[in-house]
Design a protein around this motif. Structure first.
Motif, short mmCIF file in Angstrom:
data_model
loop_
_atom_site.label_atom_id
_atom_site.label_comp_id
_atom_site.label_asym_id
_atom_site.label_seq_id
_atom_site.Cartn_x
_atom_site.Cartn_y
_atom_site.Cartn_z
N ALA A 198 -55.95 109.97 -2.13
CA ALA A 198 -55.95 108.61 -2.67
C ALA A 198 -54.68 107.91 -2.22
O ALA A 198 -53.59 108.51 -2.24
CB ALA A 198 -56.04 108.62 -4.20
N THR A 199 -54.81 106.65 -1.79
CA THR A 199 -53.65 105.89 -1.32
C THR A 199 -53.56 104.54 -2.02
O THR A 199 -54.58 103.97 -2.43
CB THR A 199 -53.71 105.66 0.20
OG1 THR A 199 -54.84 104.84 0.51
CG2 THR A 199 -53.83 106.98 0.95
N SER A 200 -52.34 104.05 -2.14
CA SER A 200 -52.12 102.72 -2.72
C SER A 200 -52.46 101.63 -1.73
O SER A 200 -52.85 100.53 -2.12
CB SER A 200 -50.65 102.56 -3.13
OG SER A 200 -50.27 103.55 -4.04
N LEU A 201 -52.29 101.91 -0.44
CA LEU A 201 -52.49 100.92 0.61
C LEU A 201 -53.73 101.27 1.42
O LEU A 201 -54.47 102.18 1.09
CB LEU A 201 -51.26 100.86 1.51
CG LEU A 201 -49.91 100.65 0.81
CD1 LEU A 201 -48.77 100.70 1.82
CD2 LEU A 201 -49.90 99.34 0.04
N GLY A 202 -53.93 100.51 2.50
CA GLY A 202 -55.00 100.82 3.42
C GLY A 202 -56.34 100.28 2.99
O GLY A 202 -56.51 99.75 1.89
N GLY A 203 -57.31 100.40 3.90
CA GLY A 203 -58.67 99.95 3.66
C GLY A 203 -59.65 101.02 4.08
O GLY A 203 -59.26 102.06 4.63
#
Length: 563
Positions: free
Chosen positions: A187-192
């Motif tokens: 899981a990441t805070s950024l990106g799409g």
């Protein structure tokens, strides 16, 4: 005392954008800190500056060689982005900016950081695909600085037990090195959903959610449940509930593994299920899945990180390896898709204010016919030696004239011409374009980005870069209808083809083939086999009446509840 009791956090559900389907429950881990920024202000003595300059060049060369070696051991998208990062480590512009600072007395570590900041600011302002490279650029800089400092290469720690990795974002070099047996969720805070992190996670089969608000507040060690289909991250879930969710997902995985093809709906409507590959190794690996052939052979890898264009003989060998992996099956070869975030050192790219909208893909060939002609000659030679007639398609086609120009060159070599639909203008003119070519393949990653005018790496815009956007689906449906009207095949080779629920909708639009990462083949094929064509068509009609991605997903799932 259990781990959950140790962290003593209440149950919370954080929401993000679904990226890779799947469910995983495990303790959280986090990447180690980046290399500290060197902010020394003292100047290097003039007599020592040549040595400092040599140290920078040597460190950048070591990092580039390490990344090239990792690219050689990887396949698919991972190999492509690692090769691109190797090229970035040796980039003349970045090195020149750092060398200028060393020449006036800055230490090599300070100069590397300052040059990186300069280029990161420039990439961010350019937006689009260039903005995606900021994470990559900073990762390369961290590796160079670590080499200069004699420190270990930065990266993701190897967990002692299966874990879920939480991060702001990951550089491709880190994502490509993940062990899916130990990193079971991401899981990441950024990106799409079409960022490099998501694409490589999909290739590895790691459930992934991106653009998760509040993720930074979750400490390492907290128990986590990640649902990559729903786009949720649950903190401190009930152990029994988490076990049940994982067991259900494993049951679905077992069903998928039992599917043995070929691709079709439950009532026998054929939809080819194909693999996306980057090289011969990737094609051979795809043979261990139920992929019926190759729907997208990305040829960029043999061009990236090269000082000079690969010879026709070298290209012929590389293309032959993929044809050999599927000697009796469909193989679709995409011509060079470079430019923007994948520059070629030998192509003399112009300086552009917005490279994402500049000279890339087929537009490189229109500036230099020789690059395309030599590539087509190599493909033709590889095909002739094997008695094959592969399908060959061009990226970034925007007009019917471009498609006609490309088709003439392909047919002159007795190959089958097609084009990619990645630009909204091409989708709107799909029927006109199809009169000049034999097939279309929709690249949903770029089609989504260009349709929604949204940077794929922006967390604030992650919802816009969701392939379930109704505007994107409307263009896909229009393109598929053009194929039906003219009796010509239209496939999807973007990341949308790896989403089992969306795959059913695409089949309902009239899409004739789906090409995805090898890890997604079984899930897509098994899901299609569980629904009828009428189910798919009703779901396709329903999503076109929605106004948002979540509404589109809900509409499809209401008709296909068991997918």
């Amino acid at each position: 005392m259990t781990r959950s009791q140790q962290v003593a956090r209440p149950v919370a559900v954080l929401r993000g954008t679904p990226a890779v389907p799947g469910v995983a429950a495990a303790p959280a881990i986090r990447p180690g800190p980046r290399m500290p920024v060197d902010i020394r202000t003292d100047l290097v003595a003039e007599s020592d500056r040549a040595s400092e300059l040599e140290s920078l060049r040597s460190a950048s060369d070591v990092v580039a060689r390490r990344l090239r070696a990792r690219a050689g051991r990887a396949s698919g998208a991972a190999a492509e982005v690692l090769a691109a990062n190797a090229a970035m480590a040796a980039d003349r512009g970045w090195l020149a900016a750092a060398e200028e600072l060393i020449a006036v007395g800055r230490p090599a570590t300070v100069a590397a950081g300052a040059a990186t900041d300069r280029f990161a600011d420039m990439f961010t302002k350019l937006g689009g695909l260039m903005a995606e490279r900021v994470t990559d650029l900073r990762d390369v800089c961290d590796r160079v600085v670590a080499e200069l400092a004699g420190a270990p290469e930065p990266g993701i720690p190897t967990p002692a037990e299966p874990s879920i990795l939480l991060a702001d974002d990951l550089a491709p070099a880190d994502t490509a090195g993940l062990d899916p047996e130990l990193v079971v969720g991401l899981a990441t805070s950024l990106g799409g959903p079409t960022s490099h992190t998501a694409i490589i996670a999909r290739q590895l089969g790691i459930p992934c959610v991106v653009a998760v608000a509040g993720l930074d507040e979750i400490p390492a060690g907290a128990d986590i449940l990640v649902d990559g289909s729903a786009g949720t991250v649950m903190v401190a879930p009930d152990p029994d509930m988490a076990s049940h969710a994982v067991a259900e997902y494993r049951a679905v995985t077992a069903r998928n593994a039992a599917w043995n093809g070929p691709g079709s709906t439950a009532d026998g409507h054929r939809v080819e299920v194909l693999a996306n590959v980057q090289d011969g190794a990737g094609a051979r690996a795809a043979r261990h899945t139920q992929a019926e052939g190759i729907g997208l052979f990305r040829t960029e890898l043999c061009f990236l990180d090269r000082e000079s264009e690969p010879s026709i003989d070298e290209q012929t060998r590389i293309y032959g390896e993929v044809l050999d992996a599927y000697p009796d099956a469909k193989v679709v070869i995409r011509t060079l898709d470079a430019g923007s975030d994948k520059p070629l050192r030998f192509a003399q790219h112009p300086d552009e204010a917005n490279p994402a909208l500049g000279v890339r893909g087929i537009r490189i060939a229109t500036r230099d016919n020789g690059i395309l002609d030599r590539q087509l000659d190599a493909i033709a030679a590889a095909a002739a030696a094997r008695g094959r007639v592969p399908l060959v398609m061009a990226p970034m086609i925007a007009t019917a004239a471009e498609a006609r120009w490309f088709a003439t060159r392909v047919r002159a070599r007795d190959l089958i011409p097609g084009v990619m639909i990645e630009v909204p203008a091409a989708a709107l003119l799909a029927e006109t374009i199809l009169r000049d070519v034999d097939f279309l393949s929709i690249g949903t990653n770029d089609l989504t980005q260009y349709t929604m005018a949204a940077d794929r790496m922006s967390p604030e815009l992650a919802t816009l870069t969701d392939p379930w956007q109704p505007a994107v689906l409307a263009l896909v449906a229009r393109t598929a209808a053009a194929g039906t009207a003219l009796g010509k095949p239209v496939g999807v080779c973007g990341e949308a083809a790896a989403d089992p629920l969306l795959a059913c909708v695409l089949a309902g639009f009239g899409i004739t083939s789906l090409s995805a990462a090898a890890s997604a083949i079984a899930a897509v094929g098994a899901t299609l086999s569980s629904v009828t064509l009428d189910d798919c068509r009703r779901a396709a009609t329903a999503v076109l009446s929605t106004a948002a991605p979540d509404e589109a997903r809900a509409a499809a799932r209401s008709i296909l509840p068991h997918v």
